[in-house]
Scaffold this motif. Sequence first.
Motif, PDB file in Angstrom:
ATOM      1  N   LEU A  15      13.405   4.476 -14.344  1.00 45.20           N
ATOM      2  CA  LEU A  15      12.802   4.211 -13.043  1.00 45.20           C
ATOM      3  C   LEU A  15      13.159   2.813 -12.535  1.00 45.20           C
ATOM      4  O   LEU A  15      13.418   2.627 -11.335  1.00 45.20           O
ATOM      5  N   ALA A  16      13.198   1.827 -13.438  1.00 47.89           N
ATOM      6  CA  ALA A  16      13.577   0.483 -13.024  1.00 47.89           C
ATOM      7  C   ALA A  16      15.019   0.454 -12.544  1.00 47.89           C
ATOM      8  O   ALA A  16      15.347  -0.254 -11.591  1.00 47.89           O
ATOM      9  N   GLY A  17      15.862   1.240 -13.175  1.00 50.73           N
ATOM     10  CA  GLY A  17      17.244   1.331 -12.714  1.00 50.73           C
ATOM     11  C   GLY A  17      17.329   1.926 -11.326  1.00 50.73           C
ATOM     12  O   GLY A  17      18.125   1.482 -10.488  1.00 50.73           O
ATOM     13  N   PRO A  23      15.735  -0.829  -3.813  1.00 47.96           N
ATOM     14  CA  PRO A  23      14.358  -1.302  -3.973  1.00 47.96           C
ATOM     15  C   PRO A  23      13.386  -0.783  -2.920  1.00 47.96           C
ATOM     16  O   PRO A  23      12.180  -0.688  -3.186  1.00 47.96           O
ATOM     17  N   GLU A  24      13.898  -0.430  -1.717  1.00 49.27           N
ATOM     18  CA  GLU A  24      12.979   0.017  -0.661  1.00 49.27           C
ATOM     19  C   GLU A  24      12.604   1.490  -0.764  1.00 49.27           C
ATOM     20  O   GLU A  24      11.729   1.965  -0.035  1.00 49.27           O
ATOM     21  N   ASN A  25      13.242   2.237  -1.653  1.00 50.19           N
ATOM     22  CA  ASN A  25      12.965   3.663  -1.809  1.00 50.19           C
ATOM     23  C   ASN A  25      11.599   3.853  -2.474  1.00 50.19           C
ATOM     24  O   ASN A  25      11.389   3.416  -3.608  1.00 50.19           O
ATOM     25  N   LEU A  57      10.318  -5.896 -14.205  1.00 46.58           N
ATOM     26  CA  LEU A  57      10.250  -5.257 -12.899  1.00 46.58           C
ATOM     27  C   LEU A  57       9.149  -4.199 -12.875  1.00 46.58           C
ATOM     28  O   LEU A  57       8.341  -4.148 -11.933  1.00 46.58           O
ATOM     29  N   ALA A  58       9.094  -3.367 -13.914  1.00 48.16           N
ATOM     30  CA  ALA A  58       8.031  -2.356 -13.988  1.00 48.16           C
ATOM     31  C   ALA A  58       6.662  -3.022 -14.062  1.00 48.16           C
ATOM     32  O   ALA A  58       5.694  -2.562 -13.442  1.00 48.16           O
ATOM     33  N   ALA A  89      12.269  -7.707  -3.198  1.00 47.30           N
ATOM     34  CA  ALA A  89      11.061  -7.822  -2.384  1.00 47.30           C
ATOM     35  C   ALA A  89      11.006  -6.813  -1.247  1.00 47.30           C
ATOM     36  O   ALA A  89      10.029  -6.773  -0.509  1.00 47.30           O
ATOM     37  N   ARG A  90      12.061  -5.996  -1.111  1.00 44.36           N
ATOM     38  CA  ARG A  90      11.962  -4.886  -0.161  1.00 44.36           C
ATOM     39  C   ARG A  90      11.122  -3.735  -0.719  1.00 44.36           C
ATOM     40  O   ARG A  90      10.924  -2.716  -0.044  1.00 44.36           O
ATOM     41  N   ALA A  91      10.634  -3.904  -1.932  1.00 40.22           N
ATOM     42  CA  ALA A  91       9.711  -2.912  -2.497  1.00 40.22           C
ATOM     43  C   ALA A  91       8.553  -2.686  -1.532  1.00 40.22           C
ATOM     44  O   ALA A  91       8.003  -3.653  -0.993  1.00 40.22           O
TER      45      ALA A  91
END
Length: 312
Positions: A15-17, A23-25, A57-58, A89-91
Amino acid sequence: MAHCGGSPSAAVHYLAGAIASTPENPEPYAVLAELWRDKPSELAEVVQGADSLRTVLAQSYINFLQDDMDGAALAIGSVTGVRPDIAWARAPWFSDERFVGAVSPDALAEAAMRTMDYGRDLDTESMRERFRPWFEAIDVAAARQPLPEPLAKMAILLRACGLTDASFALCDRADSVERIMLTEVVRAGTWRKLGDLQQAVAAFERALALDPANWSLYLDLADVRAEQGNFTSAVQLIDQAMIYEPAELSLRAAGAAYRARLTGSRADLSELIELAPNLPNDSYRDLLIDHACAGPALPAELVAAARRIQNS
């Protein structure tokens, strides 16, 4: 989980990959949230003491799910420092009101500092675009709780990204609450980046007025004076700093370098040659050697010995 052999660790890695690639998905975050709901203890074990980029990241998103917004900010700041070329940061969660409305200014400032940990060049259009969510979060934090020290630290990130006007504005905002030494140091660094050394000197002098026993400020100001070619002032400032921290290696080395440059002192260049190999910052060491070796009528063999340190 089915695709990962039932392993939470493998699922986090996968999932981190997926997040790293886009990142925005929102989809990988949704899957990670579901995994957190179903297997919280197993997932907590995976990210506890996280040290790889993917697990940190997770951890950032799991902290968000736990309403630990400060922990989320610090984790994503660390990840960004390692790979600022990815727009982490587009998360979706990073721009969520739950995050930007609750993260403390102190944590956001520390996270912003972590994005610069590895000295990557952030002053490009592509980097500014990747860091745009950071700028927006900083705006919200500055309006919500304008604390001078966090604002000054956040202004450093703005400067690193080439947003010097915005950096100055954040420093001015900090001053409107309370004038502190750090704000003037940040302002001085921004003027230095812009090549206005006289404004940098003025800012460092204001910083010293606020914290007159700070040896590091004297050294900073001495370095700017040396950059201006004023080695008389540089030596005087180092002498003042030595009153407060006479054993400090960087002060002793800078003092030897600036005296050698000013007077052509063989003894001072010899002292620098002795001290320079122990300086932790190679670029600063080399700069001091450059200054010293330009001193008048120094013996060629000593200059050569100093130059060998640069090439070692």
